[in-house]
Design an enzyme around this catalytic site. Structure first.
Site, PDB file in Angstrom:
ATOM      1  N   GLU A 153      -0.751  -1.941   5.252  1.00 51.88           N
ATOM      2  CA  GLU A 153       0.172  -1.921   6.388  1.00 51.88           C
ATOM      3  C   GLU A 153       0.123  -0.568   7.089  1.00 51.88           C
ATOM      4  O   GLU A 153       0.278  -0.486   8.310  1.00 51.88           O
ATOM      5  CB  GLU A 153       1.598  -2.213   5.912  1.00 51.88           C
ATOM      6  CG  GLU A 153       2.608  -2.408   7.046  1.00 51.88           C
ATOM      7  CD  GLU A 153       3.117  -1.119   7.665  1.00 51.88           C
ATOM      8  OE1 GLU A 153       3.357  -1.096   8.894  1.00 51.88           O
ATOM      9  OE2 GLU A 153       3.259  -0.105   6.942  1.00 51.88           O
TER      10      GLU A 153
ATOM     11  N   ASP B 271       0.830  -1.210   0.000  1.00 52.70           N
ATOM     12  CA  ASP B 271       0.000   0.000   0.000  1.00 52.70           C
ATOM     13  C   ASP B 271       0.865   1.260   0.000  1.00 52.70           C
ATOM     14  O   ASP B 271       2.016   1.247   0.432  1.00 52.70           O
ATOM     15  CB  ASP B 271      -0.942   0.016   1.205  1.00 52.70           C
ATOM     16  CG  ASP B 271      -0.213  -0.112   2.535  1.00 52.70           C
ATOM     17  OD1 ASP B 271       0.768  -0.883   2.605  1.00 52.70           O
ATOM     18  OD2 ASP B 271      -0.608   0.544   3.514  1.00 52.70           O
TER      19      ASP B 271
END
Length: 433
Positions: free
Chosen positions: A171, A105
């Site tokens: 995350e 991400d």
């Protein structure tokens, strides 16, 4: 009896030496493959960098990762924890299950770095239009793990065990109101079927020189808690503060009180503690004292007992300061990550693997870090080892390197080959030693 024991010990020594020989040959093969795949790894990284996606919205990235794993003949599971992808590579020989994790991400940051593949992406985040950027290196993590998957798939029949490739979304945290990240991956069974015997992860760092690996046994990265404090006062005209209770003035005392917890109440020789107020909001007009004021921030601790104590002290400090001023306070905590704990026995066993990948003088033990990682959750299910990988250009001053999560964040792609070698070395050695 003595003769039988000697024979047995000789046989064990022969088997161990033979396994070590096989491991060294496989690692040599893997390291040569890392040299060859480096240009492809860089191309993947640049593509992800130009097309970043926020947590739980990594649809394009996940599609590319899944297609690559499938092309290698790796069993592929999609849509794990929203957009996560898991690959399972079963070796030709029986053995343990080793997991490798990469996050993919990006962050709501507008890129300012002067590179030809800079991100121009924009999206809506918490109701605001923002730029999107891989400002923490997750694009490199994904490209490296895709490369490792290709290398290990090429020696599938020689692997003694199973490799589980975990490509994790969110995350940095999921959008408000959603689950996500490592905790959801685990909840959906990523560490089972087959059960993971050991898991490894890495993080590229903008202030560590290329070719270097840094680690710490035991507590390595901090637990991250978010807090929200609402001070409830009594509104009044700005020219007549005595007729009300000023929550903004009370909040200023609270901020000072929180820092006294760190500097005067916690045993900092045991482990560091950080309390940061990152956001404060109160009032709508210059001459109106509002009814309430809200502060949001983060707590970083590296010891679970200290973490609980900090929570208690924050609540007590805030409530007493508010009470002393005739206000009331509401304190809420939200745990985002646990302490990232590197299993000491696993670290000791596998440091030689990292040294063979990076060179003995390039693998260094360091102090703990107040940054946080949701990799910490995997360590509750299996022995875990998380380490830092150098991404700073050689010769650069770490003090001038742009920090993570900033618009100027930059990593040298030359560091990725060391990460590929490290992951391959860890898997092979773990299986054969």
């Amino acid at each position: 009896m003595l003769k039988s024991l000697v024979t047995f010990l000789l046989l064990v020594s022969f088997v161990m030496a033979s396994a070590q020989s096989v491991a060294e040959k496989l690692k040599t093969k893997a390291f040569l493959a890392a040299d060859k795949i480096e240009p492809k790894c860089i191309a993947w990284r640049r593509d992800f960098h130009q097309n970043p996606e926020l947590g739980n919205r990594e649809f394009r990235t996940a599609k590319i990762v899944a297609a690559h794993l499938k092309s290698l003949g790796i069993e592929t599971i999609e849509n794990v924890a929203k957009t996560g992808v898991v690959g399972i590579l079963k070796g030709g020989k029986p053995g343990p299950c080793v997991a490798l994790r990469a996050d993919f991400d990006a962050l709501p940051v507008t890129e300012r770095a002067n590179i030809p593949f800079a991100s121009k992406q924009k999206t809506t985040y918490n109701g605001q239009e923002v730029g999107v950027m891989h400002a923490c290196g997750h694009d490199t993590h994904t490209a490296m793990l895709m490369s490792v998957a290709e290398i290990l798939a090429g020696m599938k029949n020689e692997l003694a065990g199973t490799v589980k490739f975990i490509f994790q979304p969110a995350e940095e945290g999921p959008p408000e109101g959603e689950e996500g990240g490592a905790a959801l991956m685990i909840k959906e069974g990523v560490m089972d079927n087959p059960k993971v015997d050991a898991i490894f992860g890495l993080h590229i760092e903008s202030d560590i020189e290329v070719g270097t690996i840094e680690y710490k046994p035991g507590a390595f990265m901090a637990a991250a808690d978010w807090f929200s404090i609402k001070i409830k006062g009594r509104g009044t005209h700005g020219s007549q503060p005595w007729k009300g209770v000023d929550p903004i003035q009370v909040s200023s005392q609270v901020i000072q009180g929180l820092q006294s917890i760190v500097s005067r109440q916690m045993e900092l020789t045991k482990a560091p503690v950080v309390i940061t107020v990152g956001k404060i909001h109160g009032g709508v007009r210059q001459n109106i004292i509002p009814e309430d004021c809200v502060m949001d921030g983060t707590i970083r601790t590296l010891d679970s007992k200290m973490q609980a104590e900090v929570h208690q002290r924050i609540k007590w400090t805030v409530e007493k300061i508010a009470e002393a001023n005739g206000a009331t306070a509401d304190v809420k905590f939200d745990t985002k990550t646990l302490v990232t704990y590197n299993t000491p026995e696993l670290v000791k066993k596998t440091i030689p693997s990292l040294e063979s990948a990076a060179g003995q003088g390039n693998v260094k033990e360091r102090e703990w870090v107040t940054g946080a990682e949701d990799f910490s959750y995997y360590g509750t299910k299996a022995p875990a080892f998380f380490f830092y990988l150098g991404g700073m250009p050689k010769g650069k001053d770490p003090k001038t390197a742009p920090p993570h999560h900033t618009a100027d964040f930059f990593v040298d792609e030359a560091g990725m080959k060391t990460g590929i070698r490290a992951f391959c070395s860890l898997v092979i050695d773990y299986m054969y030693r």
